[in-house]
Design an enzyme around this catalytic site. Sequence first.
Site, PDB file in Angstrom:
ATOM      1  N   LYS A 110       0.847  -1.190   0.000  1.00  0.00           N
ATOM      2  CA  LYS A 110       0.000   0.000   0.000  1.00  0.00           C
ATOM      3  C   LYS A 110       0.888   1.247   0.000  1.00  0.00           C
ATOM      4  O   LYS A 110       1.881   1.299   0.695  1.00  0.00           O
ATOM      5  CB  LYS A 110      -0.886  -0.010   1.243  1.00  0.00           C
ATOM      6  CG  LYS A 110      -2.302   0.320   0.937  1.00  0.00           C
ATOM      7  CD  LYS A 110      -3.216  -0.058   2.054  1.00  0.00           C
ATOM      8  CE  LYS A 110      -4.638   0.237   1.647  1.00  0.00           C
ATOM      9  NZ  LYS A 110      -5.622  -0.315   2.534  1.00  0.00           N
ATOM     10  N   GLU A 161     -20.003  -6.635   8.677  1.00  0.00           N
ATOM     11  CA  GLU A 161     -21.038  -5.918   9.449  1.00  0.00           C
ATOM     12  C   GLU A 161     -22.114  -6.866   9.968  1.00  0.00           C
ATOM     13  O   GLU A 161     -22.629  -6.686  11.065  1.00  0.00           O
ATOM     14  CB  GLU A 161     -21.663  -4.813   8.588  1.00  0.00           C
ATOM     15  CG  GLU A 161     -20.745  -3.617   8.312  1.00  0.00           C
ATOM     16  CD  GLU A 161     -19.727  -3.838   7.199  1.00  0.00           C
ATOM     17  OE1 GLU A 161     -19.772  -4.912   6.544  1.00  0.00           O
ATOM     18  OE2 GLU A 161     -18.883  -2.955   6.967  1.00  0.00           O
ATOM     19  N   ARG A 168     -25.914  -3.205   5.426  1.00  0.00           N
ATOM     20  CA  ARG A 168     -25.556  -4.613   5.191  1.00  0.00           C
ATOM     21  C   ARG A 168     -26.190  -5.549   6.219  1.00  0.00           C
ATOM     22  O   ARG A 168     -26.406  -6.719   5.954  1.00  0.00           O
ATOM     23  CB  ARG A 168     -24.033  -4.771   5.331  1.00  0.00           C
ATOM     24  CG  ARG A 168     -23.236  -4.369   4.129  1.00  0.00           C
ATOM     25  CD  ARG A 168     -23.001  -5.578   3.265  1.00  0.00           C
ATOM     26  NE  ARG A 168     -22.608  -5.199   1.937  1.00  0.00           N
ATOM     27  CZ  ARG A 168     -21.374  -5.293   1.464  1.00  0.00           C
ATOM     28  NH1 ARG A 168     -20.418  -5.781   2.208  1.00  0.00           N
ATOM     29  NH2 ARG A 168     -21.116  -4.933   0.241  1.00  0.00           N
TER      30      ARG A 168
END
Length: 639
Positions: free
Chosen positions: A282, A368, A396
Amino acid sequence: MEFLNHINSPADLRRLKGEDLVGVSGEVRQYILETMARVGGHTGASLGAVELAVALHYAFDTPRDRIVWDVGHQAYAHKILTGRRESLLTIKQYGGISGFLKREESEFDTFGAGHASTSLSAALGMAIARDRRGDSNHVVAVIGDASLAGGMAMEAINQAGHLKTRLIVLLNDNEMSIAPAVGALTGYLNRLKEAQGYHRFKDDVGDALLSIPALGERLHHAAKTVKDAIAAAVLPGALVNELGFKYIGYIDGHNPLALVAALREAQKIKDGPVIVHALTTKGKGYETAEKNYYKWHATGPFDLKTGNLIKSKPSAPTYTSVFGNTMCQLMEKDARIVALTAAMPDGTGVDLIIEKFPERAFDVGIAEQHAVTFCAGMACEGLKPVAAIYSTFLQRAFDQVMHDVCIQNLDVTFALDRAGIVGGDGPTHHGLLDIAYLRPMPNMIVMAPKDEGELRDMMHTAIQHNGPAAIRYPRGNGIGADIKRDPVKLEIGKAVVLRDGGEVAILAYGSMVQPSIEAADHLAKDGIETCVVNARFVKPLDSGLILALARTRRLIVTVEEAYLAGGFGSAVMELLEENGLQDKVKIVRMGVPDRLVTHGDPKLLLAKYGLDADGIYTRVRESVEVLDDKRTTWQKVRG
Ligand SMILES: Cc1ncc(C[n+]2csc(CCOP(=O)(O)OP(=O)(O)O)c2C)c(N)n1
């Protein structure tokens, strides 16, 4: 930019020689950096996926071959290569291009996203459609290691292995914590050989591809988080052996030639899904971002030379930080309170809690649904879980909130950060639905603070309350309210009259209280006195107060930063209808109409829907004028 100036579509890229791809990648990376330094965006995530985008568009015949990016936050290089180089400067701004992928924006954006873990399901659907058409194009899902651990991705893997249709999954793995021990890795490397195409793959690109950079060091990090544990469980042994995936990897995800070779190898696999496992870093290529990859996942504008973020002037603390700090204070006093985030520790302020109470704070990853039921389980055993989840992401877990928490009346508090219009992230991220999806659930209490001080009171109230409760609060800074005083327990279902008088009542919910007060001040200058109510609760409503207002005022204006359908205004109208007062008073509902709200500066978007002091003032004035006209006409008719 020797290459980039001539690349206006992937077809231009494909005309280049393979050895030029390193140069192209360098230019794309530099372009992302220079642009993000000016406008901000998902800098770190996109820097890590530059070579992936270059290799994908080089190896595949896009847009005929379909590339489905998970989330889409890492796809800036894809945008640059697909004709949106110039418009990258407008990313996330009103009228500019989206921060994610969008089908209307480009034929190369095959599937819109913003929420994680959808790419495999969508790509699998496209692959089946292709098979039904009798077509031969490829379908590639590009997914990060964290998103792969999301429930939906797991469900798609399960079906993909069973269907055995052609599907390529490019795993963008920037954590690289796969195996827990070196011994297991040896076994893993052996299992690689089972993958179809492995030998040819090795011949094509040489042993260099099989080198595993910095493996020893990285293995120390193995399986430290839930995400890693899940990744370790599925990759690659179970995927290859049990779930019917072929496996190609590891690949250096910053070597475009190696990636192209691996992707071409994957194209040859005809009898089922294949996973190409690329290792990436990253923030690749920008030291500050590589070192602080967490902070640099997404940033505002920065100084390219120093890497220093350009900070705006300090103002009131954010709701997020007030939430985190208040939680720490409340947790100190009550050992039953636990905190939870689904992969957003810094976004929700749970990072502060993890630091202070590592045993009582959990990051469950992009999960979630699991998060909510996990809370329900803890509540069954006497804990008091507080789940801090963005309003948009709790969508969700709609069923889990109802089925696991509300039906059993369990003591779970939901802290919904980023409720309302969030700005640059746009329609996938605006938190406009939570009132509508929480309000109908029996046992649930739903509230919103007018400022950061009241947020603290509501947290205290929700945690004290024995049953499900939700608090919604906006993105960004508070209004400078007192956060030093001890939080107080509010009476559930009680609103507060902030200003009284006149024939008009403005009932404001949460973030709309402050602009309503300003509007009322302005109206008073025009001689229109208004009553302003801080509703505090949308469920239960303060029915006593609202019914009294309906009986005594000519006009009630409800104001909320949410979709009108099913929202606060709807709740007020339902209450009046239930009490036979629907014809007694004129109701005007202010909120967001039934349409998608684009990305852009929140102030601008709020103004667009009249949800600021000016908008409220204008709407009240107009409504009063209509009523005055009607009154005059009626008086004339009656003589
Ligand atoms: C359902 C859902 N929950 C949370 C998020 C917030 N989010 C955006 S990107 C991201 C991390 C994704 O990590 P990974 O898939 O490994 O990709 P990377 O950013 O590392 O490239 C998260 C948690 C989201 N987009 N969707």
